[in-house]
Design a protein around this motif. Structure first.
Motif, PDB file in Angstrom:
ATOM      1  N   ASN B   4     -64.036   2.831  82.623  1.00  0.00           N
ATOM      2  CA  ASN B   4     -65.064   3.829  82.394  1.00  0.00           C
ATOM      3  C   ASN B   4     -66.301   3.354  81.657  1.00  0.00           C
ATOM      4  O   ASN B   4     -67.343   3.942  81.773  1.00  0.00           O
ATOM      5  CB  ASN B   4     -64.465   5.001  81.641  1.00  0.00           C
ATOM      6  N   LYS B   5     -66.103   2.365  80.852  1.00  0.00           N
ATOM      7  CA  LYS B   5     -67.251   1.882  80.108  1.00  0.00           C
ATOM      8  C   LYS B   5     -67.328   0.402  80.369  1.00  0.00           C
ATOM      9  O   LYS B   5     -66.344  -0.313  80.182  1.00  0.00           O
ATOM     10  CB  LYS B   5     -67.005   2.150  78.633  1.00  0.00           C
ATOM     11  N   LYS B   6     -68.442  -0.091  80.810  1.00  0.00           N
ATOM     12  CA  LYS B   6     -68.489  -1.503  81.135  1.00  0.00           C
ATOM     13  C   LYS B   6     -69.189  -2.269  80.019  1.00  0.00           C
ATOM     14  O   LYS B   6     -70.137  -1.800  79.416  1.00  0.00           O
ATOM     15  CB  LYS B   6     -69.172  -1.694  82.477  1.00  0.00           C
ATOM     16  N   SER B   7     -68.690  -3.451  79.762  1.00  0.00           N
ATOM     17  CA  SER B   7     -69.283  -4.233  78.693  1.00  0.00           C
ATOM     18  C   SER B   7     -69.429  -5.663  79.185  1.00  0.00           C
ATOM     19  O   SER B   7     -68.625  -6.165  79.957  1.00  0.00           O
ATOM     20  CB  SER B   7     -68.349  -4.152  77.484  1.00  0.00           C
ATOM     21  N   SER B   8     -70.458  -6.341  78.713  1.00  0.00           N
ATOM     22  CA  SER B   8     -70.663  -7.714  79.137  1.00  0.00           C
ATOM     23  C   SER B   8     -69.822  -8.672  78.287  1.00  0.00           C
ATOM     24  O   SER B   8     -69.715  -9.846  78.593  1.00  0.00           O
ATOM     25  CB  SER B   8     -72.154  -8.058  79.034  1.00  0.00           C
ATOM     26  N   LEU B   9     -69.263  -8.170  77.166  1.00  0.00           N
ATOM     27  CA  LEU B   9     -68.454  -9.014  76.287  1.00  0.00           C
ATOM     28  C   LEU B   9     -67.115  -9.329  76.952  1.00  0.00           C
ATOM     29  O   LEU B   9     -66.659  -8.597  77.819  1.00  0.00           O
ATOM     30  CB  LEU B   9     -68.182  -8.259  74.974  1.00  0.00           C
ATOM     31  N   PRO B  10     -66.466 -10.449  76.532  1.00  0.00           N
ATOM     32  CA  PRO B  10     -65.126 -10.710  77.070  1.00  0.00           C
ATOM     33  C   PRO B  10     -64.169  -9.600  76.636  1.00  0.00           C
ATOM     34  O   PRO B  10     -64.384  -8.991  75.570  1.00  0.00           O
ATOM     35  CB  PRO B  10     -64.742 -12.058  76.445  1.00  0.00           C
ATOM     36  N   PRO B  11     -63.117  -9.305  77.428  1.00  0.00           N
ATOM     37  CA  PRO B  11     -62.243  -8.175  77.085  1.00  0.00           C
ATOM     38  C   PRO B  11     -61.580  -8.355  75.720  1.00  0.00           C
ATOM     39  O   PRO B  11     -61.104  -9.442  75.388  1.00  0.00           O
ATOM     40  CB  PRO B  11     -61.206  -8.176  78.207  1.00  0.00           C
ATOM     41  N   GLN B  12     -61.602  -7.297  74.923  1.00  0.00           N
ATOM     42  CA  GLN B  12     -60.974  -7.298  73.598  1.00  0.00           C
ATOM     43  C   GLN B  12     -59.613  -6.620  73.717  1.00  0.00           C
ATOM     44  O   GLN B  12     -59.487  -5.618  74.414  1.00  0.00           O
ATOM     45  CB  GLN B  12     -61.843  -6.504  72.608  1.00  0.00           C
ATOM     46  N   PRO B  13     -58.582  -7.134  73.038  1.00  0.00           N
ATOM     47  CA  PRO B  13     -57.268  -6.477  73.143  1.00  0.00           C
ATOM     48  C   PRO B  13     -57.313  -5.080  72.516  1.00  0.00           C
ATOM     49  O   PRO B  13     -58.059  -4.857  71.550  1.00  0.00           O
ATOM     50  CB  PRO B  13     -56.343  -7.408  72.350  1.00  0.00           C
ATOM     51  N   PRO B  14     -56.547  -4.164  73.071  1.00  0.00           N
ATOM     52  CA  PRO B  14     -56.557  -2.805  72.505  1.00  0.00           C
ATOM     53  C   PRO B  14     -55.856  -2.793  71.140  1.00  0.00           C
ATOM     54  O   PRO B  14     -54.804  -3.412  70.980  1.00  0.00           O
ATOM     55  CB  PRO B  14     -55.770  -2.001  73.536  1.00  0.00           C
ATOM     56  N   GLU B  15     -56.478  -2.144  70.165  1.00  0.00           N
ATOM     57  CA  GLU B  15     -55.888  -2.087  68.810  1.00  0.00           C
ATOM     58  C   GLU B  15     -55.981  -0.672  68.282  1.00  0.00           C
ATOM     59  O   GLU B  15     -56.950   0.037  68.545  1.00  0.00           O
ATOM     60  CB  GLU B  15     -56.661  -3.007  67.859  1.00  0.00           C
ATOM     61  N   TRP B  16     -54.985  -0.281  67.518  1.00  0.00           N
ATOM     62  CA  TRP B  16     -55.071   1.024  66.852  1.00  0.00           C
ATOM     63  C   TRP B  16     -54.754   0.850  65.367  1.00  0.00           C
ATOM     64  O   TRP B  16     -53.976  -0.033  64.988  1.00  0.00           O
ATOM     65  CB  TRP B  16     -54.114   2.035  67.493  1.00  0.00           C
ATOM     66  N   THR B  17     -55.372   1.636  64.537  1.00  0.00           N
ATOM     67  CA  THR B  17     -55.121   1.617  63.095  1.00  0.00           C
ATOM     68  C   THR B  17     -55.153   3.056  62.600  1.00  0.00           C
ATOM     69  O   THR B  17     -56.034   3.823  63.004  1.00  0.00           O
ATOM     70  CB  THR B  17     -56.249   0.858  62.345  1.00  0.00           C
ATOM     71  N   LEU B  18     -54.181   3.399  61.763  1.00  0.00           N
ATOM     72  CA  LEU B  18     -54.214   4.733  61.126  1.00  0.00           C
ATOM     73  C   LEU B  18     -54.627   4.551  59.679  1.00  0.00           C
ATOM     74  O   LEU B  18     -53.942   3.897  58.895  1.00  0.00           O
ATOM     75  CB  LEU B  18     -52.829   5.384  61.212  1.00  0.00           C
ATOM     76  N   LYS B  19     -55.813   5.108  59.330  1.00  0.00           N
ATOM     77  CA  LYS B  19     -56.344   4.946  57.959  1.00  0.00           C
ATOM     78  C   LYS B  19     -56.423   6.314  57.300  1.00  0.00           C
ATOM     79  O   LYS B  19     -56.505   7.350  57.974  1.00  0.00           O
ATOM     80  CB  LYS B  19     -57.756   4.359  58.024  1.00  0.00           C
TER      81      LYS B  19
END
Lengths: 258, 383
Positions: B4-19
């Motif tokens: 859905n969202k295109k980026s020119s950067l290399p793919p970043q791994p999905p991360e989640w954080t609960l703060k």
């Protein structure tokens, strides 16, 4: 017919003739489908809507003309490339066409197993989610023979969504469904389009459904074997170009089809 | 659902954080959430254990990259766990498309319907199998009686059976099967003659090869081999045809119109076999004797006239009557059993295959069992 910029055009049909053997069903078909639009194939029973759809999903070679997908000529491509192009297609058949020897979950998992390298757990999560989208999570272990017609259709839609296709083809999606399920399906189609930009080609007789969801379309005539009107179902209802379209859109008895 | 969202950067791994900021839980989702990358994380079951039910969990997607179905799968997990813990989720920061799709998914994953578990109950299973078998036998016999009644009605000109259907079935069961019947029986006769010649030669009894081929063919093999071939070829086809009709609700339509299924479907199938199989039997005898003749000419240098004289001298006419009677019984059995199996099949494509297989197996086993019964009867009446 809406005028679209070439960049925005996803599908394009040019002078297409479809039929069986030497029998012509429809000819001189020309239209384009914008990316992210819902395009309706309309017309009376036996006018060739499903035949045209078959030609668009790769089941029936046209007798003449071109079918372009993102500018690539589908029927003139070699077989392997055609398969690659068709990987962007998801199809919901009229009878849902679920494979009867597999459970519903296995039906949806099969394309993911064959065409992706996802892990078994990810496939399982995706299968559950796709079934959740169509409200059929509980049926994951059931066989198609244990489902009603409407349930089969919703599971068929989940299978059509399995590979996240860019283009979805629906053959009579609302036929045989109760009004609530039909409305839910309409909402789902709109969500898929609005949320994800999926382009949808729909063959349907359900006028309320077409008026709600379709924003462009073509009207095929069985008599002349040609398209006789272009435009959204709402526009064709409000400004019918001929008596046949007027009668069809207002559910009237055809007085004078010509 | 495409990216859905295109980026020119290399793919970043999905991360989640609960703060927690000022006791307010924030679920931060970063990176590209693409199912195809096969790296969508699994949410721990106790993720919300420190969250209060009074305050909703805010989702931060400021650094969210591309996403597809994989993201929706993860969000559904979040929604589920939040529902289980009685916590509300503030979804306003999610992309609109993701909000819409998550909105379609249930708050709590419904329990799937589990297939029935197999229980080991040998006595129960034996009883059930016995009742089902007796029931099948009874229904098959009933169908047979109905079909016989149908024959009577047909002769009286009051049957629902269409002559066209009967002719179509006769053509499918008879002329279309001639080649396979020819090949099988010619080879059977040749093999009998070959084996007989080799063995009888040891006792200087090779003149009796014609007797061996004649008696074995006319009394047993021509009838049984023809029935087995017809069972596999025609019986399977009848079962598959009726099973397909079952799936298409064609049989339901017949019933609704009050057209007796036995007369309309079973009668032409059974009659076609009853009419063609005795003729096929005689043809099979001919082919088998012909096969024996060819081998005898090549191996034993016998004359055609001599072989035929010896053969028909050894096979009295009542053996043909006996063989012919058997084929009529085999034909009735194959016709009725294959139609019954087709009618009892399920309504899916897989069931059609199961019905065809069952019909072939039942036909072959039934023919051999019937042949055994005939052997005993022949012994009793001295044929």
């Amino acid at each position: 017919m809406n005028v679209t910029s070439p960049q925005n055009t996803l599908l394009s049909i040019e002078n297409l003739t479809v039929g069986y053997g030497e029998r012509i069903i429809q000819q001189d078909i020309n239209f384009t489908v914008k990316k992210g639009s819902i395009f309706a194939l309309m017309g009376g029973s036996g006018c060739g809507k499903s035949t045209l759809l078959k030609s668009m999903i790769g089941l029936l070679p046209p007798q003449n003309g071109d079918f372009l997908v993102k500018g690539e000529n589908y029927w003139k491509a070699n077989k392997n490339h055609r398969v690659e192009i068709a990987r962007n297609f998801g199809v919901l058949f009229q009878s849902a066409a679920l494979w009867s020897s597999m459970t519903v979950g296995e039906n949806i998992a099969l394309p993911l197993q064959l065409f992706t390298n996802l892990s078994a757990s990810m496939i399982q999560r995706l299968v559950e989610m796709k079934l959740g989208l169509v409200g059929m999570s509980h049926a994951i272990n059931l066989y198609p023979s244990e489902l009603s017609g409407g349930m089969k259709k919703r599971c068929g839609l989940a299978r059509a969504l399995a590979l996240d296709p860019e283009i979805l083809f629906f053959d009579e999606p609302s036929a045989g469904l109760d009004p609530i399920t039909s409305k839910r399906l309409d909402d789902l189609i709109l969500n898929l389009r609005d949320g994800l930009g999926t382009t949808i080609i729909i063959v349907s007789h359900e006028l309320p459904s077409l008026f709600t969801i379709a924003d462009d379309g073509i009207f095929l005539d069985a008599e002349t074997k040609r398209p006789i009107a272009h435009g959204s179902p709402r526009a064709l209802r409000d400004n019918p170009p001929c008596a046949l379209v007027n009668d069809f859109m207002h559910r009237q008895t055809v007085q004078n089809p010509k | 659902m495409k990216v859905n969202k295109k980026s020119s950067l290399p793919p970043q791994p999905p991360e989640w954080t609960l703060k927690f900021e000022n006791n307010k839980p924030i679920l931060i989702l970063n990176g590209d959430w693409l199912a195809k990358n096969n790296n969508i994380p699994q949410l721990p079951v106790d993720i919300f254990k420190n969250c209060s039910t009074d305050i909703s969990v805010h989702i931060n997607t400021d650094r969210l990259g591309s996403w597809d179905s994989g993201f929706v799968v993860f969000l559904w997990d979040v929604k589920n766990l939040a529902t289980i813990n009685g916590i509300s989720i503030d979804k306003d920061n999610l992309p609109v498309a993701a909000q819409q799709l998550v909105g379609l998914l249930n708050d709590k994953k419904p329990e799937p319907t589990l297939p029935p578990k197999y229980q080991f109950r040998p006595l129960y299973d034996l009883g059930e199998w016995t009742i089902n078998s007796l029931n099948s036998l009874g229904v098959t016999f009933q169908l047979f009686i109905f079909a016989l009644k149908g024959v009577f009605k047909f002769l009286m000109g009051r049957s629902y059976m269409r002559l066209n259907d009967l002719l179509r079935d006769i053509r499918a069961a008879g002329p279309s099967a001639l080649i396979i019947i020819s090949v099988v029986n010619f080879l059977m006769g040749s093999i009998l003659a070959f084996v007989g010649a080799v063995q009888l030669r040891k006792f200087s009894a090779d003149a009796y090869v014609a007797n061996l081929v004649g008696i074995a063919t006319v009394r047993e093999l021509a009838a049984v081999m023809t029935a087995i071939v017809i069972s596999g070829r025609t019986g399977g086809a009848y079962a598959a045809r009726i099973a397909t009709m079952q799936g298409n609700e064609e049989i339901d339509a017949l019933k609704v119109f009050g057209i007796p299924v036995t007369e309309y479907l079973i009668l032409p199938s059974m009659l076609s076999l009853v009419i063609t199989m005795p003729i096929m039997y005689l043809y099979a005898c001919l082919m088998s004797i012909f096969g024996g003749l060819i081998v005898s000419i090549l191996m034993l240098k016998v004359s055609v006239i001599g072989f035929l004289y010896q053969t028909f001298g050894a096979v009295p006419f009542n053996q043909f009557i006996f063989g012919g009677t058997k084929t009529v019984a085999f034909a009735m059995f194959i016709g009725v059993s294959s139609c019954y199996i087709g009618m009892k099949s399920g309504r899916s494509a897989a069931d059609v295959g199961v019905a065809a297989t069952k019909a072939v197996v039942a036909g072959i086993v039934g023919v051999i069992a019937l042949d055994a019964v005939f052997a005993v009867l022949a012994d009793i009446i001295g044929i």
